[in-house]
Design an enzyme around this catalytic site. Structure first.
Site, short mmCIF file in Angstrom:
data_model
loop_
_atom_site.label_atom_id
_atom_site.label_comp_id
_atom_site.label_asym_id
_atom_site.label_seq_id
_atom_site.Cartn_x
_atom_site.Cartn_y
_atom_site.Cartn_z
N TYR A 157 0.85 -1.20 0.00
CA TYR A 157 0.00 0.00 0.00
C TYR A 157 0.88 1.25 0.00
O TYR A 157 0.69 2.15 -0.82
CB TYR A 157 -0.92 -0.02 1.24
CG TYR A 157 -1.64 1.29 1.45
CD1 TYR A 157 -2.79 1.60 0.72
CD2 TYR A 157 -1.16 2.24 2.37
CE1 TYR A 157 -3.44 2.82 0.91
CE2 TYR A 157 -1.80 3.46 2.55
CZ TYR A 157 -2.94 3.75 1.82
OH TYR A 157 -3.58 4.95 1.98
N1 NAP Z 1 -9.70 6.92 4.69
C1 NAP Z 1 -8.54 7.42 5.13
O1 NAP Z 1 -8.39 7.78 6.31
C2 NAP Z 1 -7.38 7.56 4.18
C3 NAP Z 1 -6.11 7.79 4.69
C4 NAP Z 1 -5.05 7.95 3.81
C5 NAP Z 1 -5.28 7.90 2.43
N2 NAP Z 1 -6.54 7.65 1.98
C6 NAP Z 1 -6.77 7.59 0.53
O2 NAP Z 1 -7.93 8.36 0.24
C7 NAP Z 1 -8.69 7.73 -0.80
C8 NAP Z 1 -10.12 7.46 -0.31
O3 NAP Z 1 -10.06 6.74 0.90
P1 NAP Z 1 -11.33 5.90 1.41
O4 NAP Z 1 -10.93 5.32 2.71
O5 NAP Z 1 -12.55 6.73 1.29
O6 NAP Z 1 -11.35 4.76 0.28
P2 NAP Z 1 -11.99 3.29 0.35
O7 NAP Z 1 -13.29 3.38 1.03
O8 NAP Z 1 -10.97 2.32 0.90
O9 NAP Z 1 -12.13 2.96 -1.21
C9 NAP Z 1 -12.77 3.84 -2.10
C10 NAP Z 1 -13.34 3.06 -3.25
O10 NAP Z 1 -12.30 2.58 -4.10
C11 NAP Z 1 -12.95 1.70 -5.00
N3 NAP Z 1 -12.02 0.72 -5.56
C12 NAP Z 1 -11.13 -0.07 -4.93
N4 NAP Z 1 -10.50 -0.86 -5.82
C13 NAP Z 1 -11.00 -0.56 -7.05
C14 NAP Z 1 -10.78 -1.04 -8.36
N5 NAP Z 1 -9.91 -2.02 -8.63
N6 NAP Z 1 -11.49 -0.49 -9.37
C15 NAP Z 1 -12.39 0.47 -9.12
N7 NAP Z 1 -12.66 0.97 -7.91
C16 NAP Z 1 -11.97 0.45 -6.88
C17 NAP Z 1 -14.07 1.00 -4.20
O11 NAP Z 1 -15.27 1.14 -4.98
P3 NAP Z 1 -16.52 0.10 -4.82
O12 NAP Z 1 -16.91 0.17 -3.37
O13 NAP Z 1 -17.54 0.68 -5.73
O14 NAP Z 1 -16.01 -1.24 -5.24
C18 NAP Z 1 -14.11 1.82 -2.90
O15 NAP Z 1 -15.42 2.15 -2.49
C19 NAP Z 1 -7.92 6.47 -1.17
O16 NAP Z 1 -7.05 6.74 -2.23
C20 NAP Z 1 -7.11 6.17 0.08
O17 NAP Z 1 -5.95 5.41 -0.14
C21 NAP Z 1 -7.60 7.47 2.82
#
Ligand code: NAP
Length: 245
Positions: A157
């Site tokens: 990751y």
């Molecule tokens: N949440 C945090 O605290 C945090 C911290 C650091 C960085 N980030 C970054 O911020 C962004 C959003 O975070 P999040 O936690 O809201 O994300 P998340 O809920 O883990 O994922 C967002 C969406 O990505 C989609 N996804 C995953 N693999 C995929 C693929 N192969 N093709 C198409 N869609 C795919 C999924 O869609 P479906 O559900 O429709 O399958 C999922 O709902 C990400 O880039 C994450 O790495 C988040």
């Protein structure tokens, strides 16, 4: 409503729920029409689109596995056909998986690279023509400050997110001056749903500001990347100072 964003078309990947949904809705509130991308979360994507339409902007859902080049290309063609233009691409979709080093095989490594890094390359690659045709196209990539100080139990990751930063810098050069490309590198904002209160507390303690970030703060940083016309090749750490510790 934001005069600068009114009538622009934005594609947000992974916009069905969580941070992608917050970003999509704020762009809609500012007057953007929104292409809501999802992979599996069709119901939630439809709800996001419905909420956007209630704000008075156009919104449609687009299904694609972003690791599949054919599906990404087809999605961009469908976005072009539906909206006639694309001005803003937010590469938000990703996976977050615990992968202890000694138990991680090549297939797992590749699947995380594909989901988090190749997907950003493919979306940018197939959106580039549309963005270049726009008056001020912009890409915002979402990374993680764990790219600067990788966590052992999440190495693929972290490396994928470091790749997103390098990709941002490269794309900023390649696509200038027509398209600006920036990155927001997050700390912990919305922990995975199965992580408990103890973990939140522990993560808060690791920041300089002694708290987790909020989705609203993520949206603020993304909007800054979208609207600041002199900003390109920037990587904005948004982690309460955790990466300095
Ligand atoms: N949440 C945090 O605290 C945090 C911290 C650091 C960085 N980030 C970054 O911020 C962004 C959003 O975070 P999040 O936690 O809201 O994300 P998340 O809920 O883990 O994922 C967002 C969406 O990505 C989609 N996804 C995953 N693999 C995929 C693929 N192969 N093709 C198409 N869609 C795919 C999924 O869609 P479906 O559900 O429709 O399958 C999922 O709902 C990400 O880039 C994450 O790495 C988040």
């Amino acid at each position: 409503m934001d005069m600068k964003l009114q009538g622009k078309v934005a594609l947000v990947t992974g916009a069905a729920k969580r941070l992608g949904r917050f970003i999509a809705l704020e762009l809609g509130k500012r007057g953007c029409h929104v292409a809501v991308h999802y992979r599996k979360s069709e119901k939630e994507a439809s709800e996001t689109a419905e909420t956007l339409r209630a704000l008075g902007v156009k919104a449609e859902i687009f299904k694609a596995d972003l690791t599949d080049e054919g599906q990404v290309k087809a999605m961009m063609d469908a976005v072009a056909q539906t909206f006639g233009q694309l001005d803003i691409l937010v590469n938000n979709a990703a996976v977050f998986l615990r992968t202890p080093f000694h138990q991680t095989d090549a297939a797992t490594w590749r699947s995380i690279m594909d989901a988090n890094l190749t997907s950003v390359f493919l979306c940018s690659r197939y959106a580039a023509k549309l963005l270049e045709e726009s008056e001020g196209g912009v890409i915002v990539n979402i990374s993680d400050t764990a790219a600067f100080s990788p966590w052992g139990a999440f190495l693929p990751y972290c490396v994928s997110k470091a790749g997103v930063i390098a990709l941002t810098l490269g794309l900023a050069k390649i696509l200038a001056p027509k398209v600006r490309v920036n990155c927001v590198a997050l700390g912990t904002i919305l922990p995975p749903e199965d992580y408990g209160e103890n973990w939140r507390q522990e993560m808060s303690e690791k920041t300089l500001l002694k708290r987790l970030g909020t989705p609203e703060e993520v949206v603020q940083a993304v909007l800054f990347c979208v609207t600041c016309d002199y900003l390109t090749g920037a990587v904005i750490p948004l982690d309460g100072g955790r990466f300095l510790r």
